[in-house]
Design an enzyme around this catalytic site. Structure first.
Site, PDB file in Angstrom:
ATOM      1  N   ARG A  89     -10.101  49.797   7.650  1.00 19.18           N
ATOM      2  CA  ARG A  89      -9.390  48.606   7.155  1.00 19.18           C
ATOM      3  C   ARG A  89      -9.864  47.362   7.896  1.00 19.18           C
ATOM      4  NH1 ARG A  89      -5.369  52.641   7.337  1.00 19.18           N
ATOM      5  NH2 ARG A  89      -4.474  53.119   5.294  1.00 19.18           N
ATOM      6  N   ASP A 149       3.228  54.356   4.366  1.00 20.69           N
ATOM      7  CA  ASP A 149       2.877  55.444   5.286  1.00 20.69           C
ATOM      8  C   ASP A 149       3.986  56.500   5.319  1.00 20.69           C
ATOM      9  OD1 ASP A 149       0.461  54.229   5.939  1.00 20.69           O
ATOM     10  OD2 ASP A 149       1.341  53.062   7.565  1.00 20.69           O
ATOM     11  N   ARG A 152       3.933  58.572   2.183  1.00 23.94           N
ATOM     12  CA  ARG A 152       2.908  59.632   2.242  1.00 23.94           C
ATOM     13  C   ARG A 152       3.426  60.798   3.094  1.00 23.94           C
ATOM     14  NH1 ARG A 152      -1.987  55.205   2.646  1.00 23.94           N
ATOM     15  NH2 ARG A 152      -2.303  55.124   0.393  1.00 23.94           N
ATOM     16  N   HIS A 176      -0.980  49.702  10.842  1.00 19.56           N
ATOM     17  CA  HIS A 176      -1.328  50.424   9.621  1.00 19.56           C
ATOM     18  C   HIS A 176      -2.764  50.915   9.773  1.00 19.56           C
ATOM     19  CE1 HIS A 176      -1.227  51.613   5.517  1.00 19.56           C
ATOM     20  NE2 HIS A 176      -1.996  50.656   5.057  1.00 19.56           N
TER      21      HIS A 176
END
Ligand code: APR
Length: 312
Positions: A89, A149, A152, A176
């Site tokens: 990211r 998150d 998930r 993140h």
């Protein structure tokens, strides 16, 4: 609410606008993009599901015309490039920082009272960029990562335990990325600690898969995910619009909480009509504190790249 705007009509933005419209959270949902026609087309497509799926939020698409976003109560920023396989990211910062700065300035010009939710990656630092560009108090500028998150994490636990995902409650803190801090001892299935239902090895595997959950999807699809990110951002919008005071992990600016300062990091907050109503401080043991600290340090390294870009 009169108007909600989603910036970026790509995969995440369009999905987010679709969920917001389906929840009827505003009279009008505006989708805006720089690519000619994309926002108009996707907005029209979503609006054509209204009669089928029973919602009434008008969905409007515009190309770069911020006048149409005027007076928005909440703005979700998804504009920017997504990851490709092999990228982290953090690799996105060079492109996305300028985009986030530019769109935030335009948002604030036309919607000075808007609450801003950032989704663009690298999330923690892009949220910081939006905060700097907006000149707003930090309870009005925050980022979406924790709900995704945790979503998930809860989906993996639901599979392992063969139970309903909504019955699983859990928290993940920190940045993140791979340094996120999962907290199995704060995870429960309708009150039953998950540590009583799953062995350490299996829990560790789920935690590891969660940390790399975004990368797993980038490898499968060739670009980053959108259904869960879009839905997660829309859930934050809902908590604000309906003044729900829901408790979610949110990327928030810390000012001494958890012993950390001047860094955007995922922590539990209460979300209501004013945005972040409160940052909730939970007890962390020594190891968890260490993990949160190192997560903060890795976010600060990326903040340094932003500082060196001298955009602000
Ligand atoms: N203003 C408005 N829209 C912009 C701008 C800008 N200055 N720059 C880029 N965009 C638009 C692009 O035209 C594109 O339609 O942002 C959209 C991004 O969409 P996708 O490429 O489909 O990316 P997406 O998967 O939606 O991810 C967007 O969210 O989850 C994060 O890592 C992800 O940073 C990425 C962002």
């Amino acid at each position: 609410m009169q108007r909600i705007t989603v910036i970026g009509a790509g995969n995440v933005g369009a999905t987010c606008a679709n969920v917001i419209a389906h929840k009827d959270l505003a009279k009008e949902v505006v989708l805006i993009d720089i690519k000619e026609g994309i926002a108009e087309g996707k907005a029209l497509d979503i609006w054509q599901t209204a009669a089928i799926n029973h919602f009434n939020s008008r969905v409007t698409g515009v190309t770069n015309d911020y006048l149409k976003t005027k007076g928005s109560g909440v703005v979700v920023i998804t504009s920017g490039v997504p990851r490709k396989p092999g990228m982290s990211r953090d690799d996105l910062i060079k492109t996305n920082a300028g985009i986030v700065k530019e769109v935030t300035e335009k948002v604030v010009k036309y919607s000075p009272d808007a609450i801003i939710i950032v989704v663009s990656n690298p999330l923690d630092v892009m949220t910081y960029a939006a905060y700097l560009a907006s000149n707003k108090p930090s309870n009005k500028v925050f980022g979406m990562a924790g709900i995704l998150d945790t979503g998930r994490y809860r989906s993996f636990l639901a599979n392992a335990l063969d139970v309903a995902p909504v019955d699983i409650h859990g928290l993940l803190l920190g940045g993140h990325g791979d340094t996120m801090v999962p907290l199995p001892r704060y995870t429960a299935v309708n009150g039953i600690p998950v540590t009583q239902l799953l062995g350490k090895d299996e829990l560790d595997k789920i935690v590891e898969r969660t940390k790399k959950g975004g990368g797993e999807l980038v490898n499968l699809i060739g670009t980053s995910a959108w259904y869960a990110p879009g839905a997660a951002a829309a859930q934050m919008v809902e908590a604000i619009v309906d003044d729900q005071n829901r408790v979610f992990p949110v990327c928030a600016l810390l000012n001494g909480e958890y012993g950390l300062k001047d860094v955007y990091l995922g922590v539990p907050v209460k979300l209501g009509k004013n945005g972040i109503e409160e940052i909730i401080q939970i007890d962390l043991d020594k190891d968890e504190k260490e993990l949160l600290k190192s997560s903060s340090e890795s976010v600060k390294k990326v903040m340094k790249i932003l500082d060196d870009m001298k955009l602000f």
